[in-house]
Design an enzyme around this catalytic site. Structure first.
Site, PDB file in Angstrom:
ATOM      1  CD  GLU A 175       0.117  46.740  30.338  1.00 40.09           C
ATOM      2  OE1 GLU A 175      -0.150  48.059  30.370  1.00 40.09           O
ATOM      3  OE2 GLU A 175      -0.045  45.978  31.461  1.00 40.09           O
ATOM      4  CB  ALA A 210      10.391  47.135  23.998  1.00 38.15           C
ATOM      5  CD  GLN A 211       9.933  52.941  27.796  1.00 35.93           C
ATOM      6  OE1 GLN A 211      10.278  52.275  28.821  1.00 35.93           O
ATOM      7  NE2 GLN A 211       8.649  53.422  27.810  1.00 35.93           N
ATOM      8  CB  SER A 212       9.977  47.142  28.336  1.00 40.75           C
ATOM      9  OG  SER A 212      10.739  47.159  29.447  1.00 40.75           O
ATOM     10  CG  LEU A 232      13.170  39.222  23.700  1.00 38.94           C
ATOM     11  CD1 LEU A 232      13.958  38.591  25.066  1.00 38.94           C
ATOM     12  CD2 LEU A 232      12.014  38.595  23.346  1.00 38.94           C
ATOM     13  CG  ASP A 249      19.539  52.253  19.010  1.00 36.38           C
ATOM     14  OD1 ASP A 249      18.170  52.333  18.873  1.00 36.38           O
ATOM     15  OD2 ASP A 249      19.785  52.931  19.979  1.00 36.38           O
ATOM     16  NE  ARG A 296       9.385  42.650  35.388  1.00 33.58           N
ATOM     17  CZ  ARG A 296       8.969  43.266  34.315  1.00 33.58           C
ATOM     18  NH1 ARG A 296       9.733  43.748  33.252  1.00 33.58           N
ATOM     19  NH2 ARG A 296       7.694  43.255  34.058  1.00 33.58           N
ATOM     20  CE1 TYR A 328       5.964  48.276  26.299  1.00 35.41           C
ATOM     21  CE2 TYR A 328       3.848  47.438  27.154  1.00 35.41           C
ATOM     22  CZ  TYR A 328       5.274  46.966  26.728  1.00 35.41           C
ATOM     23  OH  TYR A 328       5.927  45.927  26.554  1.00 35.41           O
ATOM     24  CE  LYS A 379       6.919  45.870  23.320  1.00 35.53           C
ATOM     25  NZ  LYS A 379       7.505  44.899  22.664  1.00 35.53           N
ATOM     26  CB  THR A 407       2.725  43.270  26.003  1.00 32.93           C
ATOM     27  OG1 THR A 407       2.148  43.643  27.428  1.00 32.93           O
ATOM     28  CG2 THR A 407       2.428  44.505  25.080  1.00 32.93           C
TER      29      THR A 407
HETATM   30  O1  F7E Z   1       3.433  47.376  37.165  1.00 32.49           O
HETATM   31  C1  F7E Z   1       1.093  48.700  39.679  1.00 32.49           C
HETATM   32  C2  F7E Z   1       0.856  49.329  38.170  1.00 32.49           C
HETATM   33  O2  F7E Z   1       5.602  48.106  35.974  1.00 32.49           O
HETATM   34  C3  F7E Z   1       2.269  46.474  37.402  1.00 32.49           C
HETATM   35  C4  F7E Z   1       6.015  45.378  31.747  1.00 32.49           C
HETATM   36  O3  F7E Z   1       7.236  44.372  31.362  1.00 32.49           O
HETATM   37  O4  F7E Z   1       4.414  43.851  32.086  1.00 32.49           O
HETATM   38  C5  F7E Z   1       4.866  45.097  32.559  1.00 32.49           C
HETATM   39  O5  F7E Z   1       4.078  46.083  32.782  1.00 32.49           O
HETATM   40  C6  F7E Z   1       1.225  46.940  38.265  1.00 32.49           C
HETATM   41  C7  F7E Z   1       0.633  48.041  37.455  1.00 32.49           C
HETATM   42  O6  F7E Z   1       4.482  46.252  35.115  1.00 32.49           O
HETATM   43  C8  F7E Z   1       3.763  50.613  41.665  1.00 32.49           C
HETATM   44  O7  F7E Z   1       0.147  50.380  38.451  1.00 32.49           O
HETATM   45  C9  F7E Z   1       1.848  49.800  41.859  1.00 32.49           C
HETATM   46  O8  F7E Z   1      -0.928  48.063  37.397  1.00 32.49           O
HETATM   47  O9  F7E Z   1       5.610  45.841  37.212  1.00 32.49           O
HETATM   48  P1  F7E Z   1       4.806  46.939  36.344  1.00 32.49           P
HETATM   49  P2  F7E Z   1       3.277  46.448  33.940  1.00 32.49           P
HETATM   50  O10 F7E Z   1       2.884  47.851  33.828  1.00 32.49           O
HETATM   51  O11 F7E Z   1       2.129  45.642  34.172  1.00 32.49           O
HETATM   52  C10 F7E Z   1       3.860  44.009  30.709  1.00 32.49           C
HETATM   53  C11 F7E Z   1       3.288  42.475  30.581  1.00 32.49           C
HETATM   54  C12 F7E Z   1       4.711  44.676  29.775  1.00 32.49           C
HETATM   55  O12 F7E Z   1       4.455  44.389  28.685  1.00 32.49           O
HETATM   56  C13 F7E Z   1       5.500  45.724  30.339  1.00 32.49           C
HETATM   57  O13 F7E Z   1       6.508  45.569  29.319  1.00 32.49           O
HETATM   58  O14 F7E Z   1       1.692  47.318  39.373  1.00 32.49           O
HETATM   59  N1  F7E Z   1       2.177  49.381  40.725  1.00 32.49           N
HETATM   60  N2  F7E Z   1       2.746  50.396  42.561  1.00 32.49           N
HETATM   61  C14 F7E Z   1       3.437  49.596  40.518  1.00 32.49           C
HETATM   62  N3  F7E Z   1       4.303  49.699  39.347  1.00 32.49           N
HETATM   63  C15 F7E Z   1       5.486  50.152  39.292  1.00 32.49           C
HETATM   64  N4  F7E Z   1       6.059  49.805  38.352  1.00 32.49           N
HETATM   65  N5  F7E Z   1       5.967  50.891  40.599  1.00 32.49           N
HETATM   66  C16 F7E Z   1       5.091  50.882  41.743  1.00 32.49           C
HETATM   67  O15 F7E Z   1       5.325  51.520  42.697  1.00 32.49           O
END
Ligand code: F7E
Length: 346
Positions: A108, A61-63, A59, A37, A165, A130, A134, A106
């Site tokens: 992010e 993480a709390q991702s 890889l 862990d 995913r 997050y 990172k 990332t």
């Molecule tokens: O959100 C919007 C949300 O949770 C993408 C992780 O792998 O990639 C990932 O992070 C976008 C955001 O991914 C919903 O607000 C709308 O703007 O799929 P996501 P993320 O936050 O981009 C990066 C590269 C990482 O490093 C991270 O570990 O979509 N969004 N509606 C939503 N997102 C979610 N989850 N759910 C919704 O209902």
């Protein structure tokens, strides 16, 4: 494993076992799992010391970005301090001149973006617990490279998706819902910010690039992205289209809705997608677009191998089959109950 490596993975102890995504590898020669862990230094030292790896891909993480607002301390422990536990384990086992390390960084880090598109020179502006965690991982990898001459690299990966995913990330949430709605197992999909823009690529292609990063003469950090951007709304439109449903968008902001304009008669005219503020984030990263020029130039990596349309199609097809399979399995169970009741089978 296709490259002939012996692969050692770490898994966390838990009272329930979720290994669906690696089930196809278990039992294969050359594939080994160890309990460890990232929150537990000794467990990492023990695995690194017994395996003595040539390469480590961190890889773990709390991702989930939204979850990091609810569990910021855990996220910091695993995503920030966890990286130093890996680096120190390698040093403690005297492998620092031998073992190469890939750190999953990332897009992010760019967060509240200061330039579009983003490349290796773009300033970071992390915008979630997050991303802040990172950022520590990114800098500590750079520090150990410079302080101890270790071969360690960060891949600044933009969103990478696939059939595997997790179901709470937006792409998979959409493809699974599109498949369920098309097959009559779900009524509606609730999403957050539909206008958020992402540079989505195929995880399989990105993993190839992680490997390439560890095969160079000198360690370095790279942006991995496709250079093409789409909104969540565009992803949903295409995913539903591949599931046989044409969406028409009406309204704005929290009142926006995706209505079935064409598709199965039982769905036409119904609201299939709606916005729920539950999925809004306290701060949201809304404009990510990567510039993968350096990876293309230095690693010979092709950012356009799997295009957006192909990625969405692959994910929808996989979920259509998965949902159909679940439906068939449920039907068999129902039939069995009926047969048992009627005494047809005992
Ligand atoms: O959100 C919007 C949300 O949770 C993408 C992780 O792998 O990639 C990932 O992070 C976008 C955001 O991914 C919903 O607000 C709308 O703007 O799929 P996501 P993320 O936050 O981009 C990066 C590269 C990482 O490093 C991270 O570990 O979509 N969004 N509606 C939503 N997102 C979610 N989850 N759910 C919704 O209902």
């Amino acid at each position: 494993m296709e490259k002939g490596y012996e692969v050692h993975g770490i898994i966390r102890r838990s009272s329930v076992d979720f290994r669906e995504r690696i089930a196809h590898l278990e039992g294969r020669p050359g594939f080994h799992l160890h309990y460890a862990d990232l929150g537990d230094s000794m467990s990492i030292v023990k695995v690194v010391g017994s395996v003595r790896p040539d390469e480590i891909y961190n890889l773990a993480a709390q991702s989930h970005v939204q979850v990091s607002f609810d569990a910021p301390e855990f996220t910091a422990d695993v995503d920030a301090v966890g990286v130093i536990r890996v680096l120190e384990a390698v040093r403690a086992c005297h492998l620092e001149q031998h073992c190469r390390i890939y750190q999953a960084s990332t897009s992010e880090l760019y967060g509240k973006v200061e330039a579009v598109p983003q490349n290796e020179e773009t300033p970071f502006h992390p915008y979630s617990p997050y991303a802040v965690a990172k950022l520590y991982g990114y800098w500590i990898v750079k520090e150990y490279r410079e302080a101890y001459g270790m071969y360690c690299c960060s891949g600044i990966l933009f969103n990478h998706e696939s059939e595997r995913r997790g179901e709470t990330f937006v792409t998979r949430k959409i493809t699974l819902a599109a498949a369920r709605i098309a097959q009559g197992h779900q009524e509606k999909l609730f999403l957050g910010n539909l206008s958020s823009r992402r540079d989505w690529g195929y995880a399989r292609d990105y993993v190839e690039c992680m490997w390439l990063m560890l095969q160079q003469e000198q360690p370095d950090d790279y942006v991995i992205a496709t250079g093409v951007q789409h909104t969540v709304r565009e992803f949903a439109t295409l995913a539903f289209r591949y599931a046989g449903i044409e969406l028409r968008w009406e309204g704005e902001g929290a009142d926006e809705k995706g209505v079935c304009a064409a598709g199965p008669a039982r769905l036409v005219g119904k609201v299939l997608v709606a916005v729920s503020p539950d999925f809004y984030r306290p701060t949201d990263v809304v404009n990510l677009l990567g510039d993968p020029s350096k990876a293309r130039r230095c690693l010979g990596w092709n950012p356009s191998k799997t295009r957006f349309e192909e990625l969405v199609r692959l994910m929808v097809e996989s979920d259509m089959a998965k949902v159909a399979g679940e439906g068939a399995a449920a039907k068999i169970r129902t039939n069995l109950a009926e047969y048992l009741e009627k005494g047809i089978v005992k």
